[in-house]
Motif scaffolding. Structure first.
Motif, mmCIF file in Angstrom:
data_model
loop_
_atom_site.group_PDB
_atom_site.id
_atom_site.type_symbol
_atom_site.label_atom_id
_atom_site.label_comp_id
_atom_site.label_asym_id
_atom_site.label_seq_id
_atom_site.Cartn_x
_atom_site.Cartn_y
_atom_site.Cartn_z
ATOM 1 N N VAL A 1 40.438 25.805 -23.972
ATOM 2 C CA VAL A 1 40.972 27.004 -24.597
ATOM 3 C C VAL A 1 41.528 26.670 -25.980
ATOM 4 C CG1 VAL A 1 41.544 28.176 -22.439
ATOM 5 C CG2 VAL A 1 43.230 26.721 -23.517
ATOM 6 N N VAL A 2 41.743 27.733 -26.760
ATOM 7 C CA VAL A 2 42.377 27.631 -28.064
ATOM 8 C C VAL A 2 43.609 28.520 -28.038
ATOM 9 C CG1 VAL A 2 42.107 28.276 -30.485
ATOM 10 C CG2 VAL A 2 40.255 27.141 -29.317
ATOM 11 N N VAL A 3 44.733 28.025 -28.547
ATOM 12 C CA VAL A 3 45.956 28.823 -28.596
ATOM 13 C C VAL A 3 45.875 29.723 -29.832
ATOM 14 C CG1 VAL A 3 48.465 28.752 -28.743
ATOM 15 C CG2 VAL A 3 47.250 27.009 -27.449
ATOM 16 N N ILE A 4 45.971 31.040 -29.618
ATOM 17 C CA ILE A 4 45.794 31.983 -30.726
ATOM 18 C C ILE A 4 47.092 32.633 -31.172
ATOM 19 C CG2 ILE A 4 43.399 32.490 -30.172
ATOM 20 C CD1 ILE A 4 44.350 35.057 -28.817
ATOM 21 N N ALA A 5 48.211 32.363 -30.472
ATOM 22 C CA ALA A 5 49.492 32.950 -30.849
ATOM 23 C C ALA A 5 50.614 32.028 -30.419
ATOM 24 C CB ALA A 5 49.669 34.317 -30.210
ATOM 25 N N LYS B 1 54.090 29.322 -31.439
ATOM 26 C CA LYS B 1 54.414 28.217 -32.340
ATOM 27 C C LYS B 1 53.381 27.094 -32.294
ATOM 28 C CE LYS B 1 57.288 25.653 -29.165
ATOM 29 N NZ LYS B 1 57.829 24.369 -29.164
ATOM 30 N N ASP B 2 52.604 27.010 -31.221
ATOM 31 C CA ASP B 2 51.579 25.974 -31.098
ATOM 32 C C ASP B 2 50.195 26.484 -31.472
ATOM 33 O OD1 ASP B 2 53.183 23.794 -30.113
ATOM 34 O OD2 ASP B 2 53.449 24.992 -28.302
ATOM 35 N N ARG B 3 50.143 27.569 -32.223
ATOM 36 C CA ARG B 3 48.869 28.162 -32.611
ATOM 37 C C ARG B 3 48.089 27.195 -33.488
ATOM 38 N NH1 ARG B 3 47.698 32.551 -37.120
ATOM 39 N NH2 ARG B 3 45.563 33.000 -36.528
ATOM 40 N N ASP B 4 46.877 26.895 -33.054
ATOM 41 C CA ASP B 4 45.972 26.057 -33.830
ATOM 42 C C ASP B 4 44.558 26.387 -33.393
ATOM 43 O OD1 ASP B 4 44.756 24.217 -35.403
ATOM 44 O OD2 ASP B 4 45.799 22.470 -34.598
ATOM 45 N N LEU B 5 43.840 27.105 -34.239
ATOM 46 C CA LEU B 5 42.515 27.575 -33.863
ATOM 47 C C LEU B 5 41.459 26.481 -33.907
ATOM 48 C CD1 LEU B 5 42.595 31.003 -35.698
ATOM 49 C CD2 LEU B 5 43.069 30.537 -33.314
ATOM 50 N N VAL C 1 50.805 21.875 -25.074
ATOM 51 C CA VAL C 1 51.196 23.137 -25.693
ATOM 52 C C VAL C 1 52.506 23.591 -25.061
ATOM 53 C CG1 VAL C 1 50.594 25.577 -25.967
ATOM 54 C CG2 VAL C 1 48.854 23.826 -26.236
ATOM 55 N N HIS C 2 53.443 24.075 -25.881
ATOM 56 C CA HIS C 2 54.754 24.571 -25.436
ATOM 57 C C HIS C 2 55.499 23.469 -24.687
ATOM 58 C CE1 HIS C 2 57.471 28.004 -24.837
ATOM 59 N NE2 HIS C 2 57.777 27.426 -23.693
ATOM 60 N N HIS D 1 51.820 32.651 -21.915
ATOM 61 C CA HIS D 1 51.157 33.850 -21.423
ATOM 62 C C HIS D 1 49.656 33.753 -21.670
ATOM 63 C CE1 HIS D 1 50.247 38.126 -20.809
ATOM 64 N NE2 HIS D 1 51.275 38.059 -19.980
ATOM 65 N N ILE D 2 48.898 34.307 -20.741
ATOM 66 C CA ILE D 2 47.442 34.172 -20.804
ATOM 67 C C ILE D 2 46.842 34.904 -22.008
ATOM 68 C CG2 ILE D 2 46.789 36.151 -19.397
ATOM 69 C CD1 ILE D 2 44.987 33.989 -17.896
ATOM 70 N N SER D 3 47.578 35.876 -22.563
ATOM 71 C CA SER D 3 47.070 36.587 -23.733
ATOM 72 C C SER D 3 47.163 35.746 -25.001
ATOM 73 C CB SER D 3 47.844 37.893 -23.929
ATOM 74 O OG SER D 3 49.193 37.613 -24.259
ATOM 75 N N ASN D 4 47.892 34.632 -24.946
ATOM 76 C CA ASN D 4 48.044 33.779 -26.123
ATOM 77 C C ASN D 4 46.990 32.680 -26.210
ATOM 78 O OD1 ASN D 4 50.273 35.256 -26.827
ATOM 79 N ND2 ASN D 4 51.710 33.847 -25.890
#
Length: 113
Positions: free
Chosen positions: A12-16, A18-22, A43-44, A70-73
């Motif tokens: 997965v990629v974190v999209i939202a 503080k750990d956001r990195d596409l 992450v987190h 959260h799964i939406s992130n």
């Protein structure tokens, strides 16, 4: 219960947050479907105070561990086209995950019951 598009050991990629990195792909360690949260590797990361326990051979101090996000992130990474949304379709009596961009089936890692 709603069908989640993300399973354990998916990339997965974190999209939202503080750990956001596409650009960085991470591995899912666990999924909590009832709370809608996933535990993603590196992450987190939080700090947790740990008490020493000589019986279990645990040294005390400050330990770092991942906390659920959260799964939406997070967004699933398709092996062919990169980060994408997940769709579902029925093939016979099986429900399979499908990439919304390219339409290819996303392989499910061996699921134990």
């Amino acid at each position: 219960m709603m069908s989640l598009g993300i399973q354990r050991n998916d990339q997965v990629v974190v999209i939202a947050g503080k750990d956001r990195d596409l650009k960085k792909q991470r591995r899912v360690l666990s999924v909590d479907a009832e709370k809608g949260r996933v535990l993603v590797e590196h992450v987190h990361v939080i700090k947790k105070n740990v008490r020493p326990n000589p019986q279990r051979n645990i040294k005390g101090g400050i330990a770092e561990q991942e906390a659920p996000v959260h799964i939406s992130n997070v967004q699933l990474v398709c092996p062919n086209c990169g980060p994408t949304r997940v769709g579902h379709k029925l093939e016979g009596d099986k429900k399979v995950r499908v990439c919304k961009k390219c339409g290819n089936e996303i392989a499910t890692k061996g699921k134990k019951k």
